[in-house]
Scaffold this active site. Sequence first.
Site, PDB file in Angstrom:
ATOM      1  N   ARG A   1      17.811 -16.136   2.931  1.00 18.14           N
ATOM      2  CA  ARG A   1      16.827 -16.694   3.846  1.00 18.14           C
ATOM      3  C   ARG A   1      15.808 -15.441   4.209  1.00 18.14           C
ATOM      4  NH1 ARG A   1      16.903 -17.522   9.043  1.00 18.14           N
ATOM      5  NH2 ARG A   1      19.105 -18.165   8.958  1.00 18.14           N
TER       6      ARG A   1
ATOM      7  N   TYR B   1      -4.708 -33.482   0.483  1.00 20.47           N
ATOM      8  CA  TYR B   1      -3.574 -34.066   0.050  1.00 20.47           C
ATOM      9  C   TYR B   1      -3.001 -34.947   1.232  1.00 20.47           C
ATOM     10  CZ  TYR B   1       1.259 -34.909  -1.045  1.00 20.47           C
ATOM     11  OH  TYR B   1       2.470 -35.479  -1.116  1.00 20.47           O
TER      12      TYR B   1
ATOM     13  N   ASP C   1      -6.222 -24.011   0.169  1.00 16.45           N
ATOM     14  CA  ASP C   1      -4.977 -24.516  -0.955  1.00 16.45           C
ATOM     15  C   ASP C   1      -5.865 -24.579  -2.516  1.00 16.45           C
ATOM     16  OD1 ASP C   1      -3.614 -26.249  -2.619  1.00 16.45           O
ATOM     17  OD2 ASP C   1      -2.858 -27.359  -1.009  1.00 16.45           O
TER      18      ASP C   1
ATOM     19  N   LYS D   1       3.306 -27.575  -9.226  1.00 19.68           N
ATOM     20  CA  LYS D   1       2.061 -28.306  -9.935  1.00 19.68           C
ATOM     21  C   LYS D   1       1.782 -27.159 -11.155  1.00 19.68           C
ATOM     22  CE  LYS D   1       2.134 -31.440  -7.223  1.00 19.68           C
ATOM     23  NZ  LYS D   1       2.155 -31.160  -5.869  1.00 19.68           N
TER      24      LYS D   1
END
Length: 402
Positions: A65, A118, A190, A215
Site C-alpha cells: 500500500r 463524467y 482530467d 481507458k
Amino acid sequence: MLMNDSDRKNLGFSTRAIHPVRREEDDGIRPHTPPIYQTSTFLFEDVDQGARRFAGDESGYIYSRLGNPTIRILEETAADLENAGDGAAFASGMGAISAVLMQVLSSGDHLVASRTLYGCTYSLMQGILPRMGVEVTFVDATDLSAIESALRPNTRALYAETPANPSMDLVDLEGFAALGEEAGVLTIVDNTFMSPYLQRPLDWGIDIVVHSATKYIGGHGDVVAGLVASDAEFIASLKGEAMKDIGAIIGPFDAWLLIRGLKTLQLRMQRHSENAQCIAEWLEEHPRVRKVNYPGLPSHPQHDLARKQNPRGLFGGMISFEMCGGYEAGRDLLNGVRLCTLAVSLGATDTLIEHPASMTHSTIDEEDQLKVGITPGLVRLSVGVEDCEDLIRDLERAMEKL
Ligand code: LCS
C-alpha cells in the site's frame, strides 16, 4: 545497462513509452519485461532496518500500500510521458480523483468545477464533498470568465475535463492555468479522453493531471485503474496521506497491464483518432443525425482551440452525436448495431456505443443533464481501432432500420 534519467530526456514519446523507467533490479535474473512483484509485504533484514524504513532514514519497500516495485515502474513511466515530476497509481480513475480532492481540500474550502464531467466525478462533487464541508460551484468551463466570476476567497482548486465526457466541450488549458495561477489556487485536469500522447496539460501550466487509466492507457478494456501526475512535492504528499491512509491502491498485475498498454499508446491513439475523424465526418452528413460533437470537425465551436491543444492534428477516439428522433432513435440505433459493442467505458480496441442519459451520466438529474447537452437522443461512441469501413457499414445498417 539501464537507461538513466538524462538519457531519457532526449527521447521521443514512443521510445519513452516503450522503454519503461526501470531502476535497479538486483536479483541477477534480468527479465526483458518488468517482473510482477505480486507481494503484499517486503522482508526486513532485522528490526533496526524495519525501524529505519518506517522512519524514512533508509529507502526500500515496506508494504505494497506504501509502494511496490512494479507499480513504481508504471508511476515513473506515466509521469515521464505527462512531463510530470512524479506520478501515483490508483485502483480506479475515481480512486485517483477522490484521493486528489481529499488531499487538496479541507472542510470550509470551495471548489470550482466544470459542470460537464463524467457522472461519478459529478456525483462525488455534488454528494460526498458537500457532506464533508466543501462547497462546490459548477460552471460552464468553456467560458473562462464564468470560472473567474465563481472564484471566492476560500476557493482552493479548479477542476475540469477536456474534452469533457460526453459533450466533447473543451477547456482552454492555457487560460485555465493562468486563472489558477493568478488566484493562487490549484488547477486539476482530467486528461482521460486524450491521453498524454495527444495532450499534456502540465505543459500548459496545469498543476495536477488525473486519468482513468481504465481507458486509453490500459487500452484493451481489461483493467480498472487510475493515475495522477504532478510535481514531486504534491505526489509525495498524496502518497504520504491520501494514498496511504485511504488506500485505493492499484494491484501489481494491473500495474503491469498498464505498463504494457503504454507501449502501444501512440499507435492506438493515432488509429483511434483517424477512425473517429472519418466516422465523425460520415455522421455529420447523415440525415438521421442532428448534431455531431467531435473536436476534429471544423463545425466544433472550439475547433481552433482543439488544433492549438492537440498539435498532432489528432483529436482522439470519442464522439457524441444527437439523433433526429430523440430517445427512441438512439435506443434503436444502440439495439441495432452488431459490430459496435453496447457497453459503457471507453478507450478499448473495439468500438463501444452507449447512451449517456440512462447510463454513464444517469447520476446527474435530468435538468442538469439537459444544461450540458445530455439529451435523450445523445449517443456516445468510443471509436476503436477496427477497419473504419466495417464500423461505418455497421452504423449504416443500424441507421437504415430506424
Ligand atoms: N474520468 C473520466 C473522464 C471518465 O470517463 C471516467 C470513467 C472516470 C474518470 C472514472 O474512472 P474509473 O474509476 O472508471 O476508472 N468513465 C466511464 C465512462 O464514460 N463509462 O464507464 C466509465
